[in-house]
Write a protein that holds these residues in place. Structure first.
Motif, short mmCIF file in Angstrom:
data_model
loop_
_atom_site.label_atom_id
_atom_site.label_comp_id
_atom_site.label_asym_id
_atom_site.label_seq_id
_atom_site.Cartn_x
_atom_site.Cartn_y
_atom_site.Cartn_z
N LEU A 191 0.86 -0.93 0.11
CA LEU A 191 0.06 0.05 0.04
C LEU A 191 0.95 1.26 0.19
CD1 LEU A 191 -2.77 -1.12 2.69
CD2 LEU A 191 -2.89 -1.38 0.11
N ALA A 192 0.51 2.27 -0.68
CA ALA A 192 1.20 3.62 -0.95
C ALA A 192 1.03 4.41 0.40
CB ALA A 192 0.80 4.21 -2.11
N ASN A 193 2.23 5.11 0.73
CA ASN A 193 2.17 5.92 1.89
C ASN A 193 1.80 5.22 3.17
OD1 ASN A 193 2.49 8.16 0.01
ND2 ASN A 193 0.14 8.18 -0.25
N LYS A 194 2.40 3.90 3.39
CA LYS A 194 2.31 3.03 4.54
C LYS A 194 3.57 2.68 4.91
CE LYS A 194 -2.14 2.88 4.92
NZ LYS A 194 -3.05 3.59 5.71
N PRO A 195 3.96 2.76 6.18
CA PRO A 195 5.20 2.26 6.52
C PRO A 195 5.86 1.19 6.68
CG PRO A 195 4.08 3.02 8.56
CD PRO A 195 3.35 3.18 7.35
N ILE A 196 4.84 0.30 6.15
CA ILE A 196 5.10 -1.33 6.05
C ILE A 196 5.31 -1.62 4.50
CG2 ILE A 196 4.00 -3.38 6.37
CD1 ILE A 196 2.16 -2.12 8.63
N THR A 197 6.35 -2.41 4.56
CA THR A 197 6.84 -2.68 2.92
C THR A 197 6.31 -4.12 2.69
OG1 THR A 197 8.75 -3.43 3.70
CG2 THR A 197 8.74 -1.05 2.90
N GLU A 198 5.73 -4.91 3.35
CA GLU A 198 5.27 -5.96 3.31
C GLU A 198 3.95 -6.14 2.54
OE1 GLU A 198 5.34 -6.20 6.92
OE2 GLU A 198 7.60 -6.12 6.75
N GLY A 199 3.73 -7.12 1.61
CA GLY A 199 2.22 -7.06 0.91
C GLY A 199 1.34 -7.34 1.98
N TRP A 200 0.12 -6.50 1.91
CA TRP A 200 -0.85 -6.81 2.64
C TRP A 200 -1.86 -7.86 2.05
CZ3 TRP A 200 -2.95 -2.12 6.10
CH2 TRP A 200 -1.81 -1.77 6.48
N THR A 201 -2.46 -8.72 2.94
CA THR A 201 -3.22 -9.80 2.36
C THR A 201 -4.71 -9.40 2.46
OG1 THR A 201 -3.00 -10.89 4.23
CG2 THR A 201 -1.61 -11.68 2.30
N SER A 202 -5.05 -8.32 3.40
CA SER A 202 -6.25 -7.81 3.71
C SER A 202 -6.33 -6.36 4.22
CB SER A 202 -6.96 -8.62 4.69
OG SER A 202 -6.20 -8.50 6.05
N GLN A 203 -7.35 -6.00 4.34
CA GLN A 203 -7.47 -4.35 4.87
C GLN A 203 -6.66 -4.31 6.28
OE1 GLN A 203 -11.46 -3.05 4.85
NE2 GLN A 203 -10.97 -0.85 5.83
N HIS A 204 -6.80 -5.19 7.14
CA HIS A 204 -6.21 -5.14 8.36
C HIS A 204 -5.17 -6.47 8.82
CE1 HIS A 204 -5.53 -4.58 12.56
NE2 HIS A 204 -6.42 -3.44 12.75
N PRO A 205 -4.34 -6.67 8.33
CA PRO A 205 -3.56 -8.10 8.30
C PRO A 205 -3.33 -8.50 9.60
CG PRO A 205 -2.08 -6.27 7.38
CD PRO A 205 -3.58 -5.52 7.41
N TYR A 206 -3.30 -7.46 10.72
CA TYR A 206 -3.14 -8.09 12.07
C TYR A 206 -4.28 -8.67 12.58
CZ TYR A 206 0.99 -5.30 11.58
OH TYR A 206 2.26 -4.58 10.92
N LEU A 207 -5.67 -8.29 11.99
CA LEU A 207 -6.49 -9.12 12.48
C LEU A 207 -6.73 -10.52 11.79
CD1 LEU A 207 -9.50 -6.67 12.25
CD2 LEU A 207 -8.61 -7.68 14.13
N GLU A 208 -5.98 -10.80 11.09
CA GLU A 208 -5.72 -12.27 10.52
C GLU A 208 -5.23 -13.02 11.68
OE1 GLU A 208 -4.02 -12.76 6.63
OE2 GLU A 208 -4.73 -10.51 5.99
N LYS A 209 -4.60 -12.51 12.70
CA LYS A 209 -4.06 -13.38 13.78
C LYS A 209 -5.09 -13.65 14.80
CE LYS A 209 0.61 -11.39 12.55
NZ LYS A 209 1.73 -10.66 13.10
N VAL A 210 -6.30 -13.02 14.61
CA VAL A 210 -7.15 -13.18 15.70
C VAL A 210 -8.06 -14.54 15.01
CG1 VAL A 210 -9.22 -12.31 16.77
CG2 VAL A 210 -7.44 -10.74 16.29
#
Length: 138
Positions: free
Chosen positions: A15-34
């Motif tokens: 995602l542009a303008n985000k400090p994370i360089t990994e590819g996001w697999t969803s809108q909120h990848p941290y919720l994938e850990k829930v």
């Protein structure tokens, strides 16, 4: 607690303008850990997966508050986790996306960030020329 159903991206995105360089697999990848049935990441084009998410949510609710027979078995979740979820809004694995988890991720990014160099300014002038003050567009 509030159950979450979010769409899975067809392919990972940076995602542009985000400090994370990994590819996001969803809108909120941290919720994938829930774990399910608290949060679901589904293919929105697969209606059976979306329907299954709603069935699991209903089963979790029924397991906690009564309702249809078999709710607890269908929910496939620890009753204590359900009680904390519905009673206090506590998600399992919440440290992955909580304020503490967020601050830990930000600290990791800050520690890996290198100081700006002159060539970074050249890149900004080339890539975002329209965002510079008119006198700096040169």
């Amino acid at each position: 607690g509030t159950h979450v159903i979010q769409p899975r991206f067809p392919s990972p995105r940076v995602l542009a303008n985000k400090p994370i360089t990994e590819g996001w697999t969803s809108q909120h990848p941290y919720l994938e850990k829930v774990p399910e049935p608290f949060a679901f990441t589904v293919d929105p084009g697969d209606l059976s997966t979306v329907g299954r998410a709603f069935q699991r949510i209903r089963a979790a609710f029924d397991a906690q508050y009564g309702g249809r027979a078999g709710g607890a078995a269908e929910a496939q979740v620890d009753p204590v986790a359900l009680e904390r979820f519905y009673g206090a809004g506590e998600y399992p694995n919440r440290d992955a996306y909580s304020i503490g988890g967020f601050l830990g991720r930000v600290a990791g990014i800050a520690q890996q960030t290198k100081p700006l160099e002159f060539r970074d300014w050249d890149w900004e002038r080339q890539m975002h020329r329209d965002q510079l003050p008119p006198e700096r567009r040169g």
